[in-house]
Design a protein around this motif. Structure first.
Motif, PDB file in Angstrom:
ATOM      1  N   ARG A  64       0.827  -1.215   0.000  1.00 14.94           N
ATOM      2  CA  ARG A  64       0.000   0.000   0.000  1.00 14.94           C
ATOM      3  C   ARG A  64       0.862   1.267   0.000  1.00 14.94           C
ATOM      4  NH1 ARG A  64      -4.181  -2.660   3.664  1.00 14.94           N
ATOM      5  NH2 ARG A  64      -5.901  -3.136   2.226  1.00 14.94           N
ATOM      6  N   THR A  65       2.128   1.139   0.371  1.00 14.46           N
ATOM      7  CA  THR A  65       3.033   2.287   0.300  1.00 14.46           C
ATOM      8  C   THR A  65       3.632   2.426  -1.094  1.00 14.46           C
ATOM      9  OG1 THR A  65       5.086   1.130   0.929  1.00 14.46           O
ATOM     10  CG2 THR A  65       3.628   1.861   2.721  1.00 14.46           C
ATOM     11  N   ILE A  66       3.428   1.435  -1.943  1.00 14.10           N
ATOM     12  CA  ILE A  66       3.961   1.456  -3.310  1.00 14.10           C
ATOM     13  C   ILE A  66       2.881   1.823  -4.318  1.00 14.10           C
ATOM     14  CG2 ILE A  66       4.875  -0.014  -5.165  1.00 14.10           C
ATOM     15  CD1 ILE A  66       6.514  -1.489  -3.060  1.00 14.10           C
ATOM     16  N   PHE A  67       1.719   1.207  -4.177  1.00 14.23           N
ATOM     17  CA  PHE A  67       0.625   1.413  -5.116  1.00 14.23           C
ATOM     18  C   PHE A  67      -0.333   2.481  -4.590  1.00 14.23           C
ATOM     19  CE2 PHE A  67       2.030  -2.878  -6.168  1.00 14.23           C
ATOM     20  CZ  PHE A  67       1.975  -2.894  -7.550  1.00 14.23           C
ATOM     21  N   ASP A  68      -0.688   3.400  -5.449  1.00 14.55           N
ATOM     22  CA  ASP A  68      -1.713   4.384  -5.106  1.00 14.55           C
ATOM     23  C   ASP A  68      -3.116   3.830  -5.303  1.00 14.55           C
ATOM     24  OD1 ASP A  68       0.162   6.361  -4.486  1.00 14.55           O
ATOM     25  OD2 ASP A  68       0.338   6.935  -6.590  1.00 14.55           O
ATOM     26  N   ASP A  69      -3.229   2.866  -6.197  1.00 15.56           N
ATOM     27  CA  ASP A  69      -4.529   2.287  -6.549  1.00 15.56           C
ATOM     28  C   ASP A  69      -4.671   0.916  -5.895  1.00 15.56           C
ATOM     29  OD1 ASP A  69      -6.188   0.434  -8.551  1.00 15.56           O
ATOM     30  OD2 ASP A  69      -6.868   2.509  -8.837  1.00 15.56           O
ATOM     31  N   GLU A  70      -5.680   0.775  -5.037  1.00 12.84           N
ATOM     32  CA  GLU A  70      -5.878  -0.481  -4.293  1.00 12.84           C
ATOM     33  C   GLU A  70      -6.083  -1.664  -5.228  1.00 12.84           C
ATOM     34  OE1 GLU A  70      -6.671  -2.612  -0.474  1.00 12.84           O
ATOM     35  OE2 GLU A  70      -5.712  -0.704  -0.969  1.00 12.84           O
ATOM     36  N   GLN A  71      -6.889  -1.502  -6.266  1.00 12.19           N
ATOM     37  CA  GLN A  71      -7.161  -2.611  -7.173  1.00 12.19           C
ATOM     38  C   GLN A  71      -5.911  -3.009  -7.940  1.00 12.19           C
ATOM     39  OE1 GLN A  71     -10.102  -4.386  -7.220  1.00 12.19           O
ATOM     40  NE2 GLN A  71      -8.754  -5.781  -8.328  1.00 12.19           N
ATOM     41  N   GLU A  72      -5.105  -2.032  -8.309  1.00 18.55           N
ATOM     42  CA  GLU A  72      -3.838  -2.341  -8.988  1.00 18.55           C
ATOM     43  C   GLU A  72      -2.943  -3.172  -8.080  1.00 18.55           C
ATOM     44  OE1 GLU A  72      -0.123   0.010 -11.185  1.00 18.55           O
ATOM     45  OE2 GLU A  72      -1.813   1.135 -10.348  1.00 18.55           O
ATOM     46  N   MET A  73      -2.898  -2.830  -6.796  1.00 18.65           N
ATOM     47  CA  MET A  73      -2.123  -3.608  -5.833  1.00 18.65           C
ATOM     48  C   MET A  73      -2.660  -5.031  -5.716  1.00 18.65           C
ATOM     49  SD  MET A  73      -1.814  -3.196  -1.695  1.00 18.65           S
ATOM     50  CE  MET A  73      -3.445  -3.921  -1.507  1.00 18.65           C
ATOM     51  N   LEU A  74      -3.973  -5.162  -5.596  1.00 19.41           N
ATOM     52  CA  LEU A  74      -4.578  -6.484  -5.457  1.00 19.41           C
ATOM     53  C   LEU A  74      -4.311  -7.336  -6.694  1.00 19.41           C
ATOM     54  CD1 LEU A  74      -7.996  -5.486  -3.844  1.00 19.41           C
ATOM     55  CD2 LEU A  74      -6.029  -6.524  -2.704  1.00 19.41           C
ATOM     56  N   ASP A  75      -4.359  -6.727  -7.862  1.00 24.86           N
ATOM     57  CA  ASP A  75      -4.085  -7.464  -9.100  1.00 24.86           C
ATOM     58  C   ASP A  75      -2.633  -7.929  -9.135  1.00 24.86           C
ATOM     59  OD1 ASP A  75      -6.673  -7.071  -9.940  1.00 24.86           O
ATOM     60  OD2 ASP A  75      -6.199  -5.397 -11.277  1.00 24.86           O
ATOM     61  N   GLU A  80       9.937  -5.689 -12.217  1.00 22.76           N
ATOM     62  CA  GLU A  80      11.124  -6.028 -11.416  1.00 22.76           C
ATOM     63  C   GLU A  80      11.192  -5.260 -10.094  1.00 22.76           C
ATOM     64  OE1 GLU A  80      16.023  -6.133 -11.546  1.00 22.76           O
ATOM     65  OE2 GLU A  80      14.907  -5.718 -13.391  1.00 22.76           O
ATOM     66  N   LYS A  81      11.002  -3.956 -10.150  1.00 21.49           N
ATOM     67  CA  LYS A  81      11.145  -3.151  -8.933  1.00 21.49           C
ATOM     68  C   LYS A  81      10.170  -3.601  -7.847  1.00 21.49           C
ATOM     69  CE  LYS A  81      11.146   1.621  -7.257  1.00 21.49           C
ATOM     70  NZ  LYS A  81      10.960   3.053  -7.623  1.00 21.49           N
ATOM     71  N   ASN A  82       8.923  -3.813  -8.230  1.00 18.87           N
ATOM     72  CA  ASN A  82       7.915  -4.194  -7.241  1.00 18.87           C
ATOM     73  C   ASN A  82       8.079  -5.635  -6.778  1.00 18.87           C
ATOM     74  OD1 ASN A  82       6.828  -1.654  -7.341  1.00 18.87           O
ATOM     75  ND2 ASN A  82       5.211  -2.183  -8.788  1.00 18.87           N
ATOM     76  N   ILE A  83       8.600  -6.487  -7.643  1.00 16.89           N
ATOM     77  CA  ILE A  83       8.890  -7.872  -7.231  1.00 16.89           C
ATOM     78  C   ILE A  83      10.014  -7.877  -6.196  1.00 16.89           C
ATOM     79  CG2 ILE A  83       9.861 -10.078  -8.003  1.00 16.89           C
ATOM     80  CD1 ILE A  83       8.332  -9.590 -10.687  1.00 16.89           C
ATOM     81  N   ARG A  84      11.068  -7.116  -6.457  1.00 13.61           N
ATOM     82  CA  ARG A  84      12.198  -7.081  -5.517  1.00 13.61           C
ATOM     83  C   ARG A  84      11.765  -6.557  -4.141  1.00 13.61           C
ATOM     84  NH1 ARG A  84      16.851  -8.543  -7.550  1.00 13.61           N
ATOM     85  NH2 ARG A  84      17.257  -8.333  -9.788  1.00 13.61           N
ATOM     86  N   ALA A  85      10.776  -5.680  -4.149  1.00 14.62           N
ATOM     87  CA  ALA A  85      10.314  -5.117  -2.872  1.00 14.62           C
ATOM     88  C   ALA A  85       9.737  -6.185  -1.954  1.00 14.62           C
ATOM     89  CB  ALA A  85       9.266  -4.042  -3.137  1.00 14.62           C
ATOM     90  N   PHE A  86       9.229  -7.276  -2.525  1.00 14.46           N
ATOM     91  CA  PHE A  86       8.550  -8.290  -1.709  1.00 14.46           C
ATOM     92  C   PHE A  86       9.457  -8.786  -0.588  1.00 14.46           C
ATOM     93  CE2 PHE A  86       6.611 -12.243  -0.443  1.00 14.46           C
ATOM     94  CZ  PHE A  86       5.264 -12.072  -0.672  1.00 14.46           C
ATOM     95  N   TYR A  87      10.689  -9.150  -0.912  1.00 10.97           N
ATOM     96  CA  TYR A  87      11.586  -9.636   0.129  1.00 10.97           C
ATOM     97  C   TYR A  87      12.538  -8.562   0.641  1.00 10.97           C
ATOM     98  CZ  TYR A  87       9.693 -14.245  -0.693  1.00 10.97           C
ATOM     99  OH  TYR A  87       8.820 -15.304  -0.800  1.00 10.97           O
ATOM    100  N   ASP A  88      12.859  -7.554  -0.198  1.00 12.94           N
ATOM    101  CA  ASP A  88      13.710  -6.478   0.286  1.00 12.94           C
ATOM    102  C   ASP A  88      13.031  -5.707   1.416  1.00 12.94           C
ATOM    103  OD1 ASP A  88      15.641  -7.110  -1.553  1.00 12.94           O
ATOM    104  OD2 ASP A  88      15.192  -5.455  -2.930  1.00 12.94           O
ATOM    105  N   ARG A  89      11.694  -5.612   1.357  1.00 11.93           N
ATOM    106  CA  ARG A  89      10.945  -4.856   2.369  1.00 11.93           C
ATOM    107  C   ARG A  89       9.978  -5.780   3.136  1.00 11.93           C
ATOM    108  NH1 ARG A  89       8.512   0.371  -0.502  1.00 11.93           N
ATOM    109  NH2 ARG A  89       7.733   0.621   1.636  1.00 11.93           N
ATOM    110  N   TRP A  90      10.342  -7.053   3.236  1.00 13.99           N
ATOM    111  CA  TRP A  90       9.480  -8.057   3.856  1.00 13.99           C
ATOM    112  C   TRP A  90       9.104  -7.680   5.287  1.00 13.99           C
ATOM    113  CZ3 TRP A  90       9.591 -11.246   8.074  1.00 13.99           C
ATOM    114  CH2 TRP A  90       8.686 -12.312   8.078  1.00 13.99           C
ATOM    115  N   ASP A  91      10.045  -7.047   5.994  1.00 10.89           N
ATOM    116  CA  ASP A  91       9.789  -6.667   7.392  1.00 10.89           C
ATOM    117  C   ASP A  91       8.527  -5.818   7.531  1.00 10.89           C
ATOM    118  OD1 ASP A  91      12.635  -7.031   6.748  1.00 10.89           O
ATOM    119  OD2 ASP A  91      12.972  -6.685   8.884  1.00 10.89           O
ATOM    120  N   GLU A  92       8.238  -5.023   6.505  1.00 13.88           N
ATOM    121  CA  GLU A  92       7.085  -4.139   6.554  1.00 13.88           C
ATOM    122  C   GLU A  92       5.761  -4.884   6.399  1.00 13.88           C
ATOM    123  OE1 GLU A  92       7.600  -0.544   4.090  1.00 13.88           O
ATOM    124  OE2 GLU A  92       9.717  -1.107   3.983  1.00 13.88           O
ATOM    125  N   MET A  93       5.828  -6.153   6.017  1.00 15.56           N
ATOM    126  CA  MET A  93       4.626  -6.983   5.907  1.00 15.56           C
ATOM    127  C   MET A  93       4.292  -7.665   7.236  1.00 15.56           C
ATOM    128  SD  MET A  93       5.378  -8.981   2.351  1.00 15.56           S
ATOM    129  CE  MET A  93       6.036  -8.169   0.908  1.00 15.56           C
TER     130      MET A  93
END
Length: 201
Positions: A23-34, A69-82
Motif C-alpha cells: 500500500r506504500t507502493i501502489f496508489d490504486d488499491e485494485q492495482e495492488m490487489l491485481d 522487477e522493482k515491485n517484485i524485488r520489494a517483496f523480500y527487500d521490504r518483507w519486514d514491513e509486511m
C-alpha cells in the motif's frame, strides 16, 4: 486424550500481510490487489516457504515478469514491513494452555527459513514452544503429510493425542487424514469456544 497442541503461526498467532507494505507502493488499491493475485502469488511465495532461496525465487519471477522487477524485488527487500503484530487474543489462549502444564505445545509453520529469524526476533512468545518445525528449513510444507510427520516423529507425538490449529482448511484436511483432531481457526474467540467444548481449557 489430548496431550499435545500444535499451532500454525501466520494468521493464527502472527499477523503477516503483504498489503501493509504494498500500500506504500501502489496508489490504486485494485492495482495492488491485481499485482498480488497475478504476479507475487501465494503459489510463488509458497515455493520459498518450501525451501527455495529468496534470491532464486525473486530472480525466477523477474525473468517471467521483467516489467515488474522493482515491485517484485520489494517483496523480500521490504518483507519486514509486511510483518504486523501478534494476534494477542490467540497469544493469551496459548499462554493459558502453556501455564496449565497439561500439554506439550509445538508450532508447524509454512515460512521461509530466511525470514523466520525476523519473527523469532520480534515475538517473545515463540520461545514458549516446546519445538517449532519450519517448512523452509525442512524443504517441504503443509499440506504435505511428510511435513506433519516430521513433527510427529521428531517429538514423539501420537496423532490421536494431538490437536492442530490452522486457519487454512486445506491444512486442516491434511492433518485430519493423519488422525489428528483439528480446529479450523477463524478468530481467537472461536478458538477459545472450541477448546472449551473439548475440555482443553
Amino acid at each position: 486424550m489430548i496431550n499435545t497442541i500444535i499451532f500454525d503461526l501466520g494468521a493464527v498467532l502472527i499477523d503477516w500481510n503483504p498489503h501493509y507494505m504494498y500500500r506504500t507502493i501502489f496508489d490504486d488499491e485494485q492495482e495492488m490487489l491485481d499485482f498480488l493475485k497475478n504476479i507475487t502469488t501465494s503459489d510463488w511465495n509458497e515455493e520459498q516457504d518450501a525451501g527455495r532461496s529468496l534470491a532464486e525465487g525473486t530472480a525466477a519471477l523477474i525473468k517471467e515478469h521483467p516489467e515488474h522487477e522493482k515491485n517484485i524485488r520489494a517483496f523480500y527487500d521490504r518483507w519486514d514491513e509486511m510483518l504486523g503484530e501478534a494476534f494477542y487474543g490467540t497469544v493469551e489462549i496459548f499462554k493459558e494452555l502453556k501455564e496449565s502444564g497439561r500439554y506439550k505445545i509445538y508450532a508447524l509453520t509454512n515460512w521461509s527459513a530466511e525470514t523466520f529469524p525476523k519473527a523469532i526476533a520480534k515475538f517473545d512468545f515463540l520461545s514458549w514452544f516446546d519445538g517449532i518445525v519450519v517448512s523452509g528449513t525442512e524443504k517441504m510444507r503443509k499440506p504435505s503429510p511428510q511435513f506433519y510427520n516430521i513433527l510427529l516423529n521428531r517429538y514423539n507425538v501420537n496423532p490421536a493425542e494431538a490437536l492442530f490449529i490452522d486457519d487454512n482448511y486445506r491444512n486442516i484436511l491434511a492433518a485430519e487424514n493423519l488422525g489428528i483432531t483439528c480446529v479450523h481457526f477463524t478468530s481467537p474467540e472461536q478458538l477459545k469456544e472450541d477448546l472449551k467444548s473439548k475440555n482443553l481449557i
